[in-house]
Design a protein around this motif. Structure first.
Motif, PDB file in Angstrom:
ATOM      1  N   ILE A 166       0.848  -1.193   0.000  1.00  0.00           N
ATOM      2  CA  ILE A 166       0.000   0.000   0.000  1.00  0.00           C
ATOM      3  C   ILE A 166       0.879   1.236   0.000  1.00  0.00           C
ATOM      4  O   ILE A 166       1.820   1.349   0.795  1.00  0.00           O
ATOM      5  CB  ILE A 166      -0.945   0.021   1.219  1.00  0.00           C
ATOM      6  CG1 ILE A 166      -1.831  -1.228   1.242  1.00  0.00           C
ATOM      7  CG2 ILE A 166      -1.824   1.273   1.194  1.00  0.00           C
ATOM      8  CD1 ILE A 166      -2.716  -1.337   2.479  1.00  0.00           C
ATOM      9  N   VAL A 167       0.588   2.141  -0.902  1.00  0.00           N
ATOM     10  CA  VAL A 167       1.255   3.442  -0.978  1.00  0.00           C
ATOM     11  C   VAL A 167       0.275   4.472  -0.411  1.00  0.00           C
ATOM     12  O   VAL A 167      -0.833   4.627  -0.929  1.00  0.00           O
ATOM     13  CB  VAL A 167       1.630   3.791  -2.426  1.00  0.00           C
ATOM     14  CG1 VAL A 167       2.190   5.200  -2.520  1.00  0.00           C
ATOM     15  CG2 VAL A 167       2.625   2.778  -2.970  1.00  0.00           C
ATOM     16  N   LYS A 168       0.684   5.162   0.658  1.00  0.00           N
ATOM     17  CA  LYS A 168      -0.232   6.036   1.381  1.00  0.00           C
ATOM     18  C   LYS A 168       0.136   7.509   1.228  1.00  0.00           C
ATOM     19  O   LYS A 168       1.229   7.861   0.802  1.00  0.00           O
ATOM     20  CB  LYS A 168      -0.225   5.680   2.871  1.00  0.00           C
ATOM     21  CG  LYS A 168      -0.665   4.262   3.194  1.00  0.00           C
ATOM     22  CD  LYS A 168      -0.599   4.001   4.690  1.00  0.00           C
ATOM     23  CE  LYS A 168      -1.016   2.584   5.043  1.00  0.00           C
ATOM     24  NZ  LYS A 168      -0.914   2.315   6.498  1.00  0.00           N
ATOM     25  N   ALA A 169      -0.838   8.349   1.583  1.00  0.00           N
ATOM     26  CA  ALA A 169      -0.637   9.801   1.742  1.00  0.00           C
ATOM     27  C   ALA A 169      -0.185  10.472   0.453  1.00  0.00           C
ATOM     28  O   ALA A 169       0.719  11.306   0.458  1.00  0.00           O
ATOM     29  CB  ALA A 169       0.352  10.078   2.874  1.00  0.00           C
ATOM     30  N   LEU A 170      -0.822  10.126  -0.663  1.00  0.00           N
ATOM     31  CA  LEU A 170      -0.569  10.817  -1.930  1.00  0.00           C
ATOM     32  C   LEU A 170      -1.534  11.995  -2.003  1.00  0.00           C
ATOM     33  O   LEU A 170      -2.722  11.826  -2.289  1.00  0.00           O
ATOM     34  CB  LEU A 170      -0.773   9.864  -3.108  1.00  0.00           C
ATOM     35  CG  LEU A 170       0.140   8.632  -3.142  1.00  0.00           C
ATOM     36  CD1 LEU A 170      -0.304   7.677  -4.242  1.00  0.00           C
ATOM     37  CD2 LEU A 170       1.586   9.036  -3.325  1.00  0.00           C
ATOM     38  N   GLN A 176       0.621  16.212  -9.309  1.00  0.00           N
ATOM     39  CA  GLN A 176      -0.109  15.178 -10.031  1.00  0.00           C
ATOM     40  C   GLN A 176       0.440  13.799  -9.690  1.00  0.00           C
ATOM     41  O   GLN A 176       1.600  13.659  -9.292  1.00  0.00           O
ATOM     42  CB  GLN A 176      -0.010  15.432 -11.529  1.00  0.00           C
ATOM     43  CG  GLN A 176      -0.667  16.731 -11.972  1.00  0.00           C
ATOM     44  CD  GLN A 176      -0.543  16.941 -13.474  1.00  0.00           C
ATOM     45  OE1 GLN A 176       0.491  16.664 -14.061  1.00  0.00           O
ATOM     46  NE2 GLN A 176      -1.603  17.432 -14.084  1.00  0.00           N
ATOM     47  N   LEU A 177      -0.401  12.788  -9.872  1.00  0.00           N
ATOM     48  CA  LEU A 177       0.029  11.425  -9.574  1.00  0.00           C
ATOM     49  C   LEU A 177       1.199  11.000 -10.445  1.00  0.00           C
ATOM     50  O   LEU A 177       2.098  10.295 -10.006  1.00  0.00           O
ATOM     51  CB  LEU A 177      -1.131  10.446  -9.755  1.00  0.00           C
ATOM     52  CG  LEU A 177      -2.256  10.501  -8.728  1.00  0.00           C
ATOM     53  CD1 LEU A 177      -3.351   9.519  -9.102  1.00  0.00           C
ATOM     54  CD2 LEU A 177      -1.745  10.218  -7.327  1.00  0.00           C
ATOM     55  N   GLY A 178       1.168  11.380 -11.717  1.00  0.00           N
ATOM     56  CA  GLY A 178       2.247  11.012 -12.617  1.00  0.00           C
ATOM     57  C   GLY A 178       2.162   9.584 -13.116  1.00  0.00           C
ATOM     58  O   GLY A 178       3.180   8.905 -13.263  1.00  0.00           O
ATOM     59  N   LEU A 200       3.737  12.398  -7.996  1.00  0.00           N
ATOM     60  CA  LEU A 200       3.634  12.027  -6.591  1.00  0.00           C
ATOM     61  C   LEU A 200       4.031  10.567  -6.348  1.00  0.00           C
ATOM     62  O   LEU A 200       4.711  10.253  -5.371  1.00  0.00           O
ATOM     63  CB  LEU A 200       2.200  12.254  -6.097  1.00  0.00           C
ATOM     64  CG  LEU A 200       1.713  13.703  -6.016  1.00  0.00           C
ATOM     65  CD1 LEU A 200       0.224  13.727  -5.667  1.00  0.00           C
ATOM     66  CD2 LEU A 200       2.511  14.491  -4.983  1.00  0.00           C
ATOM     67  N   VAL A 201       3.611   9.679  -7.243  1.00  0.00           N
ATOM     68  CA  VAL A 201       3.902   8.256  -7.062  1.00  0.00           C
ATOM     69  C   VAL A 201       5.393   7.989  -7.246  1.00  0.00           C
ATOM     70  O   VAL A 201       6.016   7.247  -6.479  1.00  0.00           O
ATOM     71  CB  VAL A 201       3.055   7.406  -8.027  1.00  0.00           C
ATOM     72  CG1 VAL A 201       3.436   5.940  -7.920  1.00  0.00           C
ATOM     73  CG2 VAL A 201       1.567   7.584  -7.728  1.00  0.00           C
ATOM     74  N   GLY A 202       5.984   8.610  -8.271  1.00  0.00           N
ATOM     75  CA  GLY A 202       7.409   8.436  -8.497  1.00  0.00           C
ATOM     76  C   GLY A 202       8.250   8.984  -7.361  1.00  0.00           C
ATOM     77  O   GLY A 202       9.231   8.362  -6.921  1.00  0.00           O
ATOM     78  N   LEU A 203       7.891  10.159  -6.848  1.00  0.00           N
ATOM     79  CA  LEU A 203       8.620  10.761  -5.736  1.00  0.00           C
ATOM     80  C   LEU A 203       8.470   9.933  -4.459  1.00  0.00           C
ATOM     81  O   LEU A 203       9.401   9.812  -3.668  1.00  0.00           O
ATOM     82  CB  LEU A 203       8.120  12.190  -5.503  1.00  0.00           C
ATOM     83  CG  LEU A 203       8.448  13.191  -6.625  1.00  0.00           C
ATOM     84  CD1 LEU A 203       7.743  14.521  -6.368  1.00  0.00           C
ATOM     85  CD2 LEU A 203       9.955  13.387  -6.764  1.00  0.00           C
ATOM     86  N   HIS A 204       7.278   9.345  -4.277  1.00  0.00           N
ATOM     87  CA  HIS A 204       7.055   8.451  -3.127  1.00  0.00           C
ATOM     88  C   HIS A 204       8.024   7.273  -3.208  1.00  0.00           C
ATOM     89  O   HIS A 204       8.605   6.859  -2.195  1.00  0.00           O
ATOM     90  CB  HIS A 204       5.605   7.967  -3.136  1.00  0.00           C
ATOM     91  CG  HIS A 204       5.234   7.140  -1.939  1.00  0.00           C
ATOM     92  ND1 HIS A 204       5.630   5.826  -1.801  1.00  0.00           N
ATOM     93  CD2 HIS A 204       4.498   7.421  -0.832  1.00  0.00           C
ATOM     94  CE1 HIS A 204       5.152   5.344  -0.670  1.00  0.00           C
ATOM     95  NE2 HIS A 204       4.460   6.287  -0.064  1.00  0.00           N
ATOM     96  N   VAL A 213       6.485   2.008  -6.980  1.00  0.00           N
ATOM     97  CA  VAL A 213       5.519   1.536  -7.971  1.00  0.00           C
ATOM     98  C   VAL A 213       6.205   1.520  -9.337  1.00  0.00           C
ATOM     99  O   VAL A 213       6.879   2.483  -9.722  1.00  0.00           O
ATOM    100  CB  VAL A 213       4.275   2.443  -8.000  1.00  0.00           C
ATOM    101  CG1 VAL A 213       3.313   2.013  -9.097  1.00  0.00           C
ATOM    102  CG2 VAL A 213       3.577   2.420  -6.639  1.00  0.00           C
ATOM    103  N   LEU A 214       6.022   0.431 -10.073  1.00  0.00           N
ATOM    104  CA  LEU A 214       6.700   0.238 -11.352  1.00  0.00           C
ATOM    105  C   LEU A 214       5.698  -0.046 -12.468  1.00  0.00           C
ATOM    106  O   LEU A 214       4.584  -0.518 -12.211  1.00  0.00           O
ATOM    107  CB  LEU A 214       7.679  -0.934 -11.244  1.00  0.00           C
ATOM    108  CG  LEU A 214       8.826  -0.791 -10.239  1.00  0.00           C
ATOM    109  CD1 LEU A 214       9.589  -2.099 -10.152  1.00  0.00           C
ATOM    110  CD2 LEU A 214       9.746   0.355 -10.614  1.00  0.00           C
ATOM    111  N   PRO A 215       6.079   0.238 -13.728  1.00  0.00           N
ATOM    112  CA  PRO A 215       5.228  -0.163 -14.842  1.00  0.00           C
ATOM    113  C   PRO A 215       4.954  -1.664 -14.794  1.00  0.00           C
ATOM    114  O   PRO A 215       5.848  -2.462 -14.504  1.00  0.00           O
ATOM    115  CB  PRO A 215       6.074   0.210 -16.071  1.00  0.00           C
ATOM    116  CG  PRO A 215       6.945   1.330 -15.594  1.00  0.00           C
ATOM    117  CD  PRO A 215       7.273   0.981 -14.167  1.00  0.00           C
ATOM    118  N   GLY A 216       3.717  -2.032 -15.053  1.00  0.00           N
ATOM    119  CA  GLY A 216       3.299  -3.424 -14.957  1.00  0.00           C
ATOM    120  C   GLY A 216       2.577  -3.738 -13.668  1.00  0.00           C
ATOM    121  O   GLY A 216       1.906  -4.772 -13.569  1.00  0.00           O
ATOM    122  N   ASP A 217       2.698  -2.872 -12.655  1.00  0.00           N
ATOM    123  CA  ASP A 217       1.954  -3.061 -11.414  1.00  0.00           C
ATOM    124  C   ASP A 217       0.465  -2.798 -11.639  1.00  0.00           C
ATOM    125  O   ASP A 217       0.077  -2.161 -12.625  1.00  0.00           O
ATOM    126  CB  ASP A 217       2.473  -2.119 -10.326  1.00  0.00           C
ATOM    127  CG  ASP A 217       3.847  -2.525  -9.780  1.00  0.00           C
ATOM    128  OD1 ASP A 217       4.311  -3.638 -10.106  1.00  0.00           O
ATOM    129  OD2 ASP A 217       4.443  -1.714  -9.038  1.00  0.00           O
TER     130      ASP A 217
END
Length: 257
Positions: A166-170, A176-178, A200-204, A213-217
């Motif tokens: 789980i990726v939290k607090a975005l 932007q999520l990106g 946001l996801v990449g920076l997380h 989080v990676l491509p294919g997830d």
């Protein structure tokens, strides 16, 4: 009724870059389009390994406010028996993917899988979200795998229960999520095509590599909600602070039991 649909090059429901071929096996209208969207994705990860052999291990302790590991991947071999040829019950609630596996979108509603589960111990049951990488000797070609599932008789399945975290607090008020994403018309997971290193996801992921989080997830829940992918997309777009539950299907590592 149930159908086997191979959707190729149909228009998408949201603004997106070209999505390519999408395959969907579900109880749906064969004319339903694939759907995709760019959620603020620009600069993307360049090294893309669509199917990784294992989940990340090690690293510092994860701050619970940032995210958490729900489970490590597990692998099982299941045998479906007594299935008549072209059984309609085998067609529904299993999604084809572009990355070489079939995903169980609702185990309870596929009566063949439900019947299998009634006769098996918990550790040998097939669950919603499980991914079949080999179906009766067929692997790689998801259409051939789906057709083998429909042929009936005894079918041996090699299954992965994906790594889940789980990726939290975005907080979208901070950017932007990106993500560049897509999903099938009746699917229950959002497929991540690209991840912007500036979103946001990449920076997380930079701050917490164990939960990168990676491509294919796959996004399987948004803020703890599990639903059709099109509903999850609405939550992604409308809610300000997001918690994303991610699945990462992986092949059984060589030498694994």
């Amino acid at each position: 009724g149930s159908c086997l649909a191979r959707v190729r090059g149909r228009p998408c429901c949201a603004a997106a870059s070209t999505m390519g071929a999408v395959q969907a096996m579900c109880a749906c209208d064969a004319q339903k389009p694939c759907c995709g969207a760019d959620l603020g994705s620009s600069s993307t990860v360049t090294a893309v390994a669509m199917l990784r052999d294992s989940a990340p291990t090690g690293g510092p302790e994860i701050d619970a406010a940032v995210g958490e590991v729900v489970r490590r991947p597990t692998y099982l071999t299941a045998v479906l028996t007594g299935m008549p040829p072209n059984c309609a019950a085998s067609k529904g609630h299993v999604e084809l993917t572009q990355t070489g596996y079939l995903r169980v979108s609702d185990a309870a509603k596929n009566s063949i899988i439900a019947e299998h589960n009634r006769n098996e111990d918990e550790d040998m049951q097939i669950h919603t979200g499980d991914c079949m990488f080999n179906v009766g000797g067929q692997e790689g070609d998801t259409l051939a795998m789906a057709q083998r599932l429909q042929q009936g008789g005894e079918v041996v399945l090699h299954i992965c229960r994906p790594f889940r975290f789980i990726v939290k607090a975005l907080d979208k008020s901070k950017g932007q999520l990106g993500l560049s994403v897509m999903h099938s018309a009746m699917g229950t997971a959002i497929y991540i095509q690209d991840v912007s290193v500036q979103g946001l996801v990449g920076l997380h992921g930079e701050a917490c590599p164990q939960l990168r989080v990676l491509p294919g997830d796959l996004i399987v829940e948004v803020n703890g909600r599990r639903d059709k992918a099109r509903v999850l997309m609405k939550h992604l777009e409308s809610e300000r602070v997001l918690s994303l539950t991610i699945d990462r299907p992986t092949r059984r590592p060589v030498g694994a039991p």
